[in-house]
Design an enzyme around this catalytic site. Structure first.
Site, short mmCIF file in Angstrom:
data_model
loop_
_atom_site.label_atom_id
_atom_site.label_comp_id
_atom_site.label_asym_id
_atom_site.label_seq_id
_atom_site.Cartn_x
_atom_site.Cartn_y
_atom_site.Cartn_z
N LYS A 78 5.30 102.66 3.32
CA LYS A 78 4.14 102.00 2.72
C LYS A 78 3.47 102.88 1.68
O LYS A 78 3.04 102.42 0.63
CB LYS A 78 3.11 101.60 3.78
CG LYS A 78 3.50 100.36 4.56
CD LYS A 78 2.33 99.81 5.36
CE LYS A 78 2.75 98.58 6.16
NZ LYS A 78 1.69 98.10 7.05
N LYS A 119 14.90 94.93 6.32
CA LYS A 119 14.15 94.05 7.24
C LYS A 119 13.51 92.87 6.49
O LYS A 119 13.04 93.03 5.38
CB LYS A 119 13.07 94.91 7.90
CG LYS A 119 12.13 94.17 8.81
CD LYS A 119 11.06 95.11 9.36
CE LYS A 119 9.85 95.17 8.45
NZ LYS A 119 8.62 95.70 9.08
N LYS A 149 7.19 89.93 5.06
CA LYS A 149 6.35 89.04 4.27
C LYS A 149 5.86 89.71 2.99
O LYS A 149 5.40 89.05 2.08
CB LYS A 149 5.18 88.52 5.11
CG LYS A 149 4.31 89.62 5.67
CD LYS A 149 3.40 89.09 6.78
CE LYS A 149 2.79 90.24 7.54
NZ LYS A 149 2.37 89.95 8.89
P1 TYM Z 1 3.29 93.12 12.47
O1 TYM Z 1 2.07 92.29 12.30
O2 TYM Z 1 3.85 93.77 11.26
O3 TYM Z 1 4.43 92.26 13.13
C1 TYM Z 1 4.22 91.50 14.31
C2 TYM Z 1 5.45 91.56 15.19
O4 TYM Z 1 6.60 91.05 14.49
C3 TYM Z 1 7.67 91.98 14.59
N1 TYM Z 1 8.50 91.87 13.37
C4 TYM Z 1 9.82 91.61 13.35
N2 TYM Z 1 10.70 91.40 14.35
C5 TYM Z 1 11.98 91.16 14.01
N3 TYM Z 1 12.43 91.10 12.73
C6 TYM Z 1 11.59 91.31 11.70
N4 TYM Z 1 12.04 91.24 10.45
C7 TYM Z 1 10.21 91.57 11.99
N5 TYM Z 1 9.11 91.82 11.23
C8 TYM Z 1 8.08 91.99 12.09
C9 TYM Z 1 6.99 93.32 14.72
O5 TYM Z 1 7.85 94.28 15.29
C10 TYM Z 1 5.82 93.00 15.61
O6 TYM Z 1 6.20 93.01 16.97
N6 TYM Z 1 1.48 97.39 14.35
C11 TYM Z 1 1.84 96.03 14.67
C12 TYM Z 1 0.71 95.23 15.24
C13 TYM Z 1 0.04 95.86 16.41
C14 TYM Z 1 0.53 95.93 17.72
C15 TYM Z 1 -0.48 96.60 18.47
C16 TYM Z 1 1.72 95.52 18.33
C17 TYM Z 1 -1.19 96.44 16.41
N7 TYM Z 1 -1.49 96.89 17.65
C18 TYM Z 1 -0.31 96.86 19.84
C19 TYM Z 1 1.86 95.79 19.69
C20 TYM Z 1 0.87 96.45 20.42
C21 TYM Z 1 2.33 95.35 13.40
O7 TYM Z 1 2.03 95.77 12.31
O8 TYM Z 1 3.05 94.21 13.59
#
Ligand code: TYM
Length: 329
Positions: A111, A193, A196
Site C-alpha cells: 500500500k 489477488k 476492489k
Molecule cells: P478486508 O476488508 O480487506 O477484506 C475482508 C475479508 O475478505 C478477504 N478477502 C479475500 N479473500 C479471498 N480472496 C480475495 N481476493 C480477497 N480479498 C479480500 C480478507 O482476507 C478478509 O477476510 N484487516 C481486515 C479487516 C479486519 C479484520 C479485523 C479481520 C479488521 N479487523 C479483525 C479479522 C479480524 C481487512 O482489511 O479485510
C-alpha cells in the site's frame, strides 16, 4: 461455545473475493460459535474517505452481512467505532508492538509503495488495531482470507507477549483460512489477488454488479490457449474460474472438470456467468431492501453495539488494571 471475531472494511464495494474468502464461511460458522462480526470503519479511514461515502459504505456492509445470511439474533453484528474499547486497547497494544514487526507487514509495503501522498501513521499501525479487535472479545477463531494471515500472526504474538509480561489475559486466536478459495485472483491478471482497489474494473466482480456487468467481466476473463477446463497451475486463469464455480455451486472440482470435458472455454464461461449472476441476485436484492429500510439496520447495529460493548468493556477493565492504571471506582 467458542468465540469468533471477524470484520470487513467499509472502504468501497465488496468483491466476490471478500464474499467467497470470508463472509460465505462466516455464515456456516454462525451455528456453532458465538460470533462477533464487525464493520471496521476505523480501519477504513487509514486511507482518505469521503464522509458521505463512508456512511453509505458502512451501512451497506452491514446490509451485506444480513443479505449473505448472517442472522442478527445469533450473531453480534456491529460497527467498530460504536465500541470505544477498540481504540483504547489499540493504544495499549501499540506500546507493545515493535516497529520492526510493522515494517515487515507485506500489505503495508504494498500500500505504501502505491500511494506516497496518502501515507499516515494509522496505515502503519493498522494491524495493531486489528489485533485489538480480536483480543477484546477473547476470540478463539478468526475466519479470514489468506491476505490477513500475517496480521493474525501479529495478534497472536501480542496476545502472548501481554500474557507473558503481565499474566494470562488474552486468548491466543487461531486463523481460520479455508484451504480452498481463500485467495480469489484477479480476472485480468490471475497472478494477483482480486481487489476492489484494482484500477481495471474488469479484474473484479463486485457483489452489487448487475447481471450484464457480471457476464461481460467473466466473458473477458483471461484464460490461456490450452483449451481444456482443468485445475492446474499452468492455467491460472481457468484455475481461478474453476475455484469460483466450485465455491458458488458446491460442486467438486473433478465433477466440474468432467462436465466440461471436450467442451471449450466459451461454454464454461457462459455457465459460470449465469451461476455467479444467479448467486448474487438475491444478495443484491436484499441489500437494496435494507438500504431502503434503514431503521431495521439501525436497530440491528444499536443492539450489536450494546452486546459488543459489554464484553469489550470487561476485557479493557482487566487490561487497564493489569498494566497499572487506577480504576475510576
Ligand atoms: P478486508 O476488508 O480487506 O477484506 C475482508 C475479508 O475478505 C478477504 N478477502 C479475500 N479473500 C479471498 N480472496 C480475495 N481476493 C480477497 N480479498 C479480500 C480478507 O482476507 C478478509 O477476510 N484487516 C481486515 C479487516 C479486519 C479484520 C479485523 C479481520 C479488521 N479487523 C479483525 C479479522 C479480524 C481487512 O482489511 O479485510
Amino acid at each position: 461455545k467458542k468465540t469468533i471475531f471477524s470484520g470487513v472494511q467499509p472502504s468501497g464495494a465488496l468483491t466476490i473475493g471478500n464474499y467467497l474468502g470470508a463472509i460465505k464461511n462466516w455464515v456456516q460458522l454462525q451455528e456453532e460459535y458465538d460470533c462477533y462480526y464487525c464493520v471496521v470503519d476505523m480501519h477504513a479511514i487509514t486511507v482518505p474517505q469521503e464522509p458521505k461515502d463512508l456512511r453509505k459504505n458502512t451501512l451497506e456492509i452491514l446490509a451485506l452481512y444480513l443479505a449473505c445470511g448472517l442472522d442478527p439474533e445469533k450473531n453480534t453484528l456491529f460497527i467498530q467505532s460504536h465500541v470505544s474499547a477498540h481504540a483504547e486497547l489499540g493504544w495499549v497494544l501499540n506500546t507493545m508492538t515493535y516497529m520492526g514487526q510493522l515494517n515487515r507487514m507485506t500489505q503495508y509495503k504494498e500500500k505504501s509503495q502505491k500511494s506516497e501522498q496518502n501515507l499516515n501513521a494509522g496505515l502503519f499501525t493498522y494491524p495493531v488495531l486489528m489485533a485489538a479487535d480480536i483480543l477484546l472479545y477473547d476470540a478463539d477463531v478468526v475466519p479470514v482470507g489468506e491476505d490477513q494471515k500475517q496480521h493474525l500472526e501479529l495478534a497472536r504474538d501480542l496476545a502472548e507477549r501481554f500474557n507473558n509480561r503481565y499474566s494470562e489475559t488474552f486468548t491466543v486466536p487461531e486463523p481460520f483460512i479455508s484451504e480452498f478459495g481463500a485467495k480469489i485472483m484477479s480476472l485480468q491478471e490471475p497472478g494477483k489477488k482480486m481487489s476492489k482497489s484494482d484500477e481495471d474494473p474488469n479484474a473484479y466482480i463486485l457483489l452489487l454488479d448487475d447481471e450484464a456487468t457480471i457476464k461481460r467481466k467473466i466473458k473477458r476473463a483471461v484464460t490461456d490457449s490450452l483449451g481444456v477446463v482443468k485445475y492446474s497451475d499452468e492455467q491460472p486463469g481457468i484455475k481461478n474460474l474453476l475455484t469460483i464455480y466450485s465455491k458458488f455451486t458446491g460442486e467438486k472440482i473433478e465433477e466440474i472438470e468432467r462436465k466440461y470435458d471436450g467442451k471449450g472455454y466459451g461454454d464454461f464461461k457462459e455457465d459460470l456467468a449465469c451461476i455467479v449472476a444467479d448467486g448474487l441476485k438475491p444478495i443484491r436484492e436484499k441489500v437494496n431492501y435494507y438500504m431502503s429500510n434503514k431503521s431495521e439496520l439501525e436497530a440491528i447495529y444499536a443492539e450489536g453495539a450494546r452486546k459488543a460493548e459489554r464484553k469489550a468493556a470487561k476485557m479493557l477493565r482487566k487490561v487497564y488494571k493489569k498494566i497499572g492504571f487506577i480504576p475510576k471506582s
